[in-house]
Design an enzyme around this catalytic site. Structure first.
Site, PDB file in Angstrom:
ATOM      1  N   CYS A  22      49.335 -39.720 -56.175  1.00 27.92           N
ATOM      2  CA  CYS A  22      50.157 -39.391 -57.341  1.00 27.92           C
ATOM      3  C   CYS A  22      49.418 -38.471 -58.303  1.00 27.92           C
ATOM      4  CB  CYS A  22      50.597 -40.670 -58.048  1.00 27.92           C
ATOM      5  SG  CYS A  22      49.220 -41.760 -58.453  1.00 27.92           S
TER       6      CYS A  22
ATOM      7  N   GLY B 144      56.448 -45.692 -57.883  1.00 28.10           N
ATOM      8  CA  GLY B 144      57.135 -44.936 -56.843  1.00 28.10           C
ATOM      9  C   GLY B 144      57.674 -43.644 -57.406  1.00 28.10           C
ATOM     10  N   GLY B 145      58.762 -43.164 -56.820  1.00 32.91           N
ATOM     11  CA  GLY B 145      59.315 -41.875 -57.209  1.00 32.91           C
ATOM     12  C   GLY B 145      60.230 -41.959 -58.434  1.00 32.91           C
TER      13      GLY B 145
ATOM     14  N   LYS C  96      57.108 -56.786 -53.500  1.00 26.96           N
ATOM     15  CA  LYS C  96      57.788 -56.003 -52.469  1.00 26.96           C
ATOM     16  C   LYS C  96      56.998 -54.724 -52.165  1.00 26.96           C
ATOM     17  CE  LYS C  96      60.688 -52.870 -51.509  1.00 26.96           C
ATOM     18  NZ  LYS C  96      60.230 -52.197 -50.293  1.00 26.96           N
TER      19      LYS C  96
ATOM     20  N   THR D 298      63.934 -43.313 -57.866  1.00 28.55           N
ATOM     21  CA  THR D 298      64.004 -44.774 -57.714  1.00 28.55           C
ATOM     22  C   THR D 298      63.726 -45.458 -59.049  1.00 28.55           C
ATOM     23  OG1 THR D 298      62.962 -44.358 -55.563  1.00 28.55           O
ATOM     24  CG2 THR D 298      63.332 -46.654 -56.172  1.00 28.55           C
ATOM     25  N   GLY D 299      62.737 -44.956 -59.765  1.00 29.71           N
ATOM     26  CA  GLY D 299      62.400 -45.550 -61.065  1.00 29.71           C
ATOM     27  C   GLY D 299      63.567 -45.512 -62.032  1.00 29.71           C
TER      28      GLY D 299
ATOM     29  N   GLU E  38      55.845 -46.475 -63.046  1.00 26.78           N
ATOM     30  CA  GLU E  38      54.689 -45.574 -62.830  1.00 26.78           C
ATOM     31  C   GLU E  38      55.139 -44.588 -61.768  1.00 26.78           C
ATOM     32  OE1 GLU E  38      52.115 -46.182 -64.693  1.00 26.78           O
ATOM     33  OE2 GLU E  38      52.652 -48.203 -65.343  1.00 26.78           O
TER      34      GLU E  38
ATOM     35  N   GLU F  95      58.444 -50.398 -47.314  1.00 29.79           N
ATOM     36  CA  GLU F  95      58.831 -50.743 -45.930  1.00 29.79           C
ATOM     37  C   GLU F  95      57.945 -50.034 -44.909  1.00 29.79           C
ATOM     38  OE1 GLU F  95      62.840 -49.290 -46.092  1.00 29.79           O
ATOM     39  OE2 GLU F  95      62.279 -47.268 -45.499  1.00 29.79           O
TER      40      GLU F  95
ATOM     41  N   GLU G 185      56.916 -32.283 -57.276  1.00 31.38           N
ATOM     42  CA  GLU G 185      55.861 -33.026 -56.591  1.00 31.38           C
ATOM     43  C   GLU G 185      56.079 -32.892 -55.085  1.00 31.38           C
ATOM     44  OE1 GLU G 185      56.008 -37.344 -56.519  1.00 31.38           O
ATOM     45  OE2 GLU G 185      53.888 -37.415 -57.033  1.00 31.38           O
TER      46      GLU G 185
END
Ligand code: NAP
Length: 496
Positions: A289, A229-230, A176, A233-234, A251, A179, A390
């Site tokens: 990142c 990702g962020g 995935k 979300t993680g 990560e 988007e 960040e």
């Protein structure tokens, strides 16, 4: 793209089950670069079911490792063949310059070559249990069905760090992409098919993570989720997956210090240090990142160093990434630019001193794109949000230190721990400082480089997994101990 279906499920390309599509915007000029199918949760469930079936039939995991390795090599050959078209697609989707995109495709190619070689290395371990009749082996087997979720800043690069070891290990997968930037992942999935990846081993869905997430993660049919990702979300994915005791590797973000000691002034290293600090933070407009967004510089050289940085930053040529004259492109989206603008306001309200940037470029040629000027804030301190959080954009904050201990303390004063840089002409000091820093990658007198053969990942809130290197393959493997007794069985514990 071009009316062709963009979802690959069970070896067949399809449109979304509800006919939904999404416009993919070129951030350099706001034009629609492509229209892609937008998967539904049902499509995502089908993709997981397809990967499950393909894993459970055992054909792919039983494919000889030499054949899997040869397939990875074919993928690398096709990547080299299609380098230019993939690089152009990446540039139109992300806004990064074509030169950067070409480097990305070369890196992706090297990752496939590396895992092709590593897959072929015998990994079983024989254990001496003190009985010659017993053969005790520790073997590695594919972990199973993997869900691979990638962010928008390095779309093809990040997903390849997952697909290459997953294929090498014999796993099946659902991929995935973000988007915002799915185009190269779609093109690359076609290339995987051309290389001979069997039907259903790689399935592809794209669409909103919030919509597809539950179908991909809240299921007992998935054995491993690899997410980049962020942090928010993680965390959310990890919580959902915990219900099923699914292994998750995350990560995540970074707030990466770049420490510069005054001794560079006398060693002829000044210009290179300025160059590395600039590149470390403003490459890809800071949407990296591991971007070195926190300059931590020794007080005695700080004024001169920051002045040189600002002078150089003002000369950075911004433009459409397809233009060879552009040194940096736009931010990935208007949404991302709005976040950066909010951070700049935050910095000003916190009392940081704006040295350069802090605005959209005035050049009319850039008016349609999501461009933002390289921005430097001096006189920052760690209590400020722009220093702690960040920003993921072209913002450099400057803090000052007076001795080595303070430099280390500042460098470690972050809840993240992805990457750090140290610049000094004193090699012994350099070694002391890099060992003291709690970050997953530390560059000494360099910045930003990595290799497929060395692990990548973060300490602290930057994540809990490792990609690349042997550990990056081990993430996709289960470990099994086989105890084989070749002798007649001795009496058991119970005698009756
Ligand atoms: P993000 O918003 O967390 O999204 C990452 C991916 O997760 C996207 O594909 C997203 O889909 C998907 N997603 C969102 N919600 C989900 C859910 N509930 N379930 C499953 N998937 C979901 O991060 P981003 O803004 O794309 O990327 C920027 C972040 O990535 C930064 O923090 C950066 O530091 C980090 N990053 C880390 C590394 C590293 O190596 N540690 C490398 C690159 C980037 P949608 O796009 O559809 O929302």
């Amino acid at each position: 793209m071009n009316g062709e279906p963009d979802l690959l499920i069970g070896g067949k390309w399809r449109h979304a089950s509800d006919g939904g599509t999404r416009d993919i915007v070129n951030p350099a000029d706001g034009s629609v670069a492509a229209v892609v199918d937008e998967a539904t949760p049902d499509d995502a469930r089908d993709a997981v079911a397809s990967a499950r079936k393909a894993f459970d039939d055992g054909k792919w995991s039983a494919t000889p490792v030499a054949d899997r390795a040869a397939l990875l090599d074919r993928v690398a050959d096709l990547l080299a063949r299609d380098k230019e078209s993939l690089a152009e697609l990446e540039t139109r989707d992300t806004g990064k310059t074509l030169a950067e995109s070409r480097i990305d495709i070369d890196d992706v190619t090297s990752v496939f070559r590396y895992y092709s070689r590593l897959a072929a290395v015998e990994s079983d371990r024989i254990v001496d249990v003190g009985d010659p009749a017993v053969i005790s082996r520790v073997v590695r087997e594919p972990i199973g069905v993997c869900v691979l979720i990638a962010p928008w800043n390095y779309p093809l690069l990040q997903i390849s760090w997952k697909i290459a070891p997953a294929l090498a290990a014999g796993c099946t997968m659902v991929v995935k992409p973000s988007e915002v930037t799915p185009l190269t992942t779609i093109a690359f999935t076609r290339l995987l098919q051309e290389a001979g990846v069997p039907d259903s081993v790689v399935n592809l869905v794209q669409g909103s993570g919030a919509t597809l997430g539950p179908a991909l993660t809240d299921t007992p049919d998935v054995d491993f989720i690899s997410f980049t990702g962020g942090v928010a979300t993680g965390k959310a994915i990890s919580k959902v997956a915990a219900e099923h005791v699914t292994k998750v590797a995350v990560e995540l973000g970074g707030k990466n210090p770049h420490i510069v000691f005054a001794d560079i002034a006398d060693s002829g290293d000044w210009d290179a240090a300025v160059d590395h600090v600039l590149t470390g933070v403003f490459l890809h407009s800071g949407q990296v990142c591991s971007a070195g967004t926190r300059l931590i510089v020794e007080e005695s050289i700080a004024d001169d160093f920051v002045a040189d940085l600002a002078a150089r930053a003002e000369k950075i040529r911004m433009g459409d990434g397809m233009d060879p004259a552009s040194e940096t492109g736009p931010l990935v989206s208007e949404q991302q630019r709005a976040k950066i603008e909010a951070f700049v306001q935050q910095g000003l309200s916190e009392g940081a001193k704006l040295v350069t940037g802090g605005a959209r470029p005035s050049d009319a040629a850039l008016a349609k794109g999501s461009f933002y000027l390289p921005t430097i804030f001096d006189r920052c301190d760690r209590s400020m949000r722009i220093v702690a959080e960040e920003t993921f954009g072209p913002i450099l904050t400057v803090e000052r230190f007076t001795d080595e201990a303070e430099a280390i303390e500042l460098g470690n004063d972050t809840e993240y721990g992805l990457a750090a840089g140290v610049r000094t002409s004193d090699q012994a000091r350099g070694e002391r400082v890099v060992r003291a820093l709690r970050h997953g990658t530390v560059w000494l007198n360099d910045f930003g480089y990595y290799t497929a053969a060395a692990e990548w990942g973060g300490f602290g809130k930057s994540g809990n997994g490792r990609e690349l290197g042997p550990t990056g393959l081990a993430e996709y493997q289960e470990i099994k101990h086989i105890w084989h007794n070749t002798a007649p069985q001795p009496a058991g514990w119970f005698k009756g």
